[in-house]
Write a protein that holds these residues in place. Sequence first.
Motif, mmCIF file in Angstrom:
data_model
loop_
_atom_site.group_PDB
_atom_site.id
_atom_site.type_symbol
_atom_site.label_atom_id
_atom_site.label_comp_id
_atom_site.label_asym_id
_atom_site.label_seq_id
_atom_site.Cartn_x
_atom_site.Cartn_y
_atom_site.Cartn_z
ATOM 1 N N VAL A 1 0.828 -0.930 0.134
ATOM 2 C CA VAL A 1 -0.106 -0.233 -0.191
ATOM 3 C C VAL A 1 0.832 1.239 0.099
ATOM 4 N N GLY A 2 1.099 2.012 -0.961
ATOM 5 C CA GLY A 2 1.904 2.973 -1.316
ATOM 6 C C GLY A 2 3.351 2.469 -1.170
ATOM 7 N N THR A 3 4.065 3.046 -0.275
ATOM 8 C CA THR A 3 5.467 2.706 -0.125
ATOM 9 C C THR A 3 5.396 1.502 1.012
ATOM 10 N N ASP A 4 4.667 1.328 1.712
ATOM 11 C CA ASP A 4 4.627 0.264 2.666
ATOM 12 C C ASP A 4 4.341 -0.876 2.135
ATOM 13 N N SER A 5 4.931 -2.103 2.847
ATOM 14 C CA SER A 5 4.482 -3.544 2.086
ATOM 15 C C SER A 5 4.758 -4.582 3.343
ATOM 16 N N VAL A 6 4.265 -5.494 3.179
ATOM 17 C CA VAL A 6 4.258 -6.745 4.380
ATOM 18 C C VAL A 6 4.261 -7.919 3.400
ATOM 19 N N SER A 7 5.145 -9.023 3.738
ATOM 20 C CA SER A 7 5.143 -10.413 3.075
ATOM 21 C C SER A 7 5.202 -11.269 3.913
ATOM 22 N N SER A 8 4.652 -12.597 3.850
ATOM 23 C CA SER A 8 4.510 -13.557 4.660
ATOM 24 C C SER A 8 4.672 -14.889 3.675
ATOM 25 N N GLU A 9 5.133 -15.838 4.620
ATOM 26 C CA GLU A 9 5.106 -17.169 4.067
ATOM 27 C C GLU A 9 3.740 -17.626 4.736
ATOM 28 N N ALA A 10 3.382 -18.864 3.992
ATOM 29 C CA ALA A 10 2.040 -19.170 3.969
ATOM 30 C C ALA A 10 1.679 -19.480 5.644
ATOM 31 N N THR A 11 0.559 -19.078 6.096
ATOM 32 C CA THR A 11 -0.215 -18.933 7.237
ATOM 33 C C THR A 11 -0.599 -20.459 7.613
ATOM 34 N N CYS A 12 -1.108 -21.349 6.536
ATOM 35 C CA CYS A 12 -1.514 -22.705 6.493
ATOM 36 C C CYS A 12 -1.032 -23.288 5.137
ATOM 37 N N GLY A 13 -0.623 -24.439 5.220
ATOM 38 C CA GLY A 13 -0.349 -25.085 3.984
ATOM 39 C C GLY A 13 0.975 -24.585 3.130
ATOM 40 N N GLY A 14 0.833 -24.683 1.775
ATOM 41 C CA GLY A 14 1.611 -23.919 1.044
ATOM 42 C C GLY A 14 2.855 -24.975 0.225
ATOM 43 N N GLU A 15 2.355 -26.350 0.776
ATOM 44 C CA GLU A 15 3.705 -27.281 0.456
ATOM 45 C C GLU A 15 2.813 -28.081 -0.920
ATOM 46 N N GLY A 16 1.776 -27.734 -1.469
ATOM 47 C CA GLY A 16 1.149 -28.320 -2.465
ATOM 48 C C GLY A 16 -0.164 -29.358 -2.122
ATOM 49 N N LYS A 17 -0.135 -29.768 -0.857
ATOM 50 C CA LYS A 17 -1.099 -30.619 -0.291
ATOM 51 C C LYS A 17 -2.448 -29.866 -0.195
ATOM 52 N N ALA A 18 -3.522 -30.620 -0.323
ATOM 53 C CA ALA A 18 -4.707 -29.878 -0.226
ATOM 54 C C ALA A 18 -5.075 -29.638 1.206
ATOM 55 N N LEU A 19 -5.641 -28.735 1.701
ATOM 56 C CA LEU A 19 -6.201 -28.433 2.970
ATOM 57 C C LEU A 19 -7.618 -28.577 3.174
ATOM 58 N N ASN A 20 -7.797 -29.350 4.332
ATOM 59 C CA ASN A 20 -9.694 -29.696 4.394
ATOM 60 C C ASN A 20 -9.992 -28.313 4.919
ATOM 61 N N THR A 21 -11.473 -28.392 5.071
ATOM 62 C CA THR A 21 -12.093 -27.162 5.652
ATOM 63 C C THR A 21 -11.838 -26.959 6.872
ATOM 64 N N GLU A 22 -11.572 -27.897 7.745
ATOM 65 C CA GLU A 22 -11.401 -27.529 9.110
ATOM 66 C C GLU A 22 -10.164 -26.917 9.232
ATOM 67 N N ALA A 23 -9.025 -27.345 8.518
ATOM 68 C CA ALA A 23 -7.634 -26.629 8.768
ATOM 69 C C ALA A 23 -8.014 -25.228 8.260
ATOM 70 N N LEU A 24 -8.668 -25.025 6.922
ATOM 71 C CA LEU A 24 -8.825 -23.694 6.655
ATOM 72 C C LEU A 24 -9.625 -22.776 7.467
ATOM 73 N N ASN A 25 -10.618 -23.320 8.160
ATOM 74 C CA ASN A 25 -11.349 -22.476 8.870
ATOM 75 C C ASN A 25 -10.306 -22.007 10.367
ATOM 76 N N LYS A 26 -9.660 -22.933 10.745
ATOM 77 C CA LYS A 26 -8.618 -22.784 11.923
ATOM 78 C C LYS A 26 -7.596 -21.830 11.537
ATOM 79 N N CYS A 27 -7.362 -21.871 10.232
ATOM 80 C CA CYS A 27 -6.153 -20.948 9.866
ATOM 81 C C CYS A 27 -6.926 -19.378 9.757
#
Length: 166
Positions: free
Chosen positions: A49-75
């Motif tokens: 936003v403008g000149t400010d930025s924030v970066s992050s690795e995955a909060t959940c998953g990110g390794e190519g495996k499907a996440l179930n609904t429960e894991a997504l809701n928790k995340c």
Amino acid sequence: MTTLPRGAAAPSHRAVRRRRAVAVAGAVSAGLLVLAACDKPTPIATITVGTDSVSSEATCGGEGKALNTEALNKCLQDKGIDEISVDPTKAVRFGVDPDIADNGWTILLNGQPLVESSKKTYQEIPGSVFFNAQYGAQGDSTLVSIKEGEAAATGLWSFRLKKSDD
């Protein structure tokens, strides 16, 4: 005066070199072992936003495996996520690693899709959208997530957008 038998100094010098070589080989082997044990980091998502930025690795998953609904809701309930201030009159720019883009990604506003899935590495959305009740926003703070995957979610990157007074 100390006298050494002829040729005594050379073998001890060779022994020192041999010990150094063994120590160096051991250190290199240990370093390679440590690197081999490291996990590959998950791809990065960035909000600017403008000149400010924030970066992050995955909060959940990110390794190519499907996440179930429960894991997504928790995340989506995760409280320890990165924040960025947003002036509603400015654009919010989303950028993702090509690994995320290749799988398709969607911007979620409070858990609901805000835009259609994209395979581009960049999207821009007006800041006012994130604080508009019409889009499900409530108050001066909004949870925005990037969902990787078109059919099944394989990763989630979450950020909190706070309305700035500027």
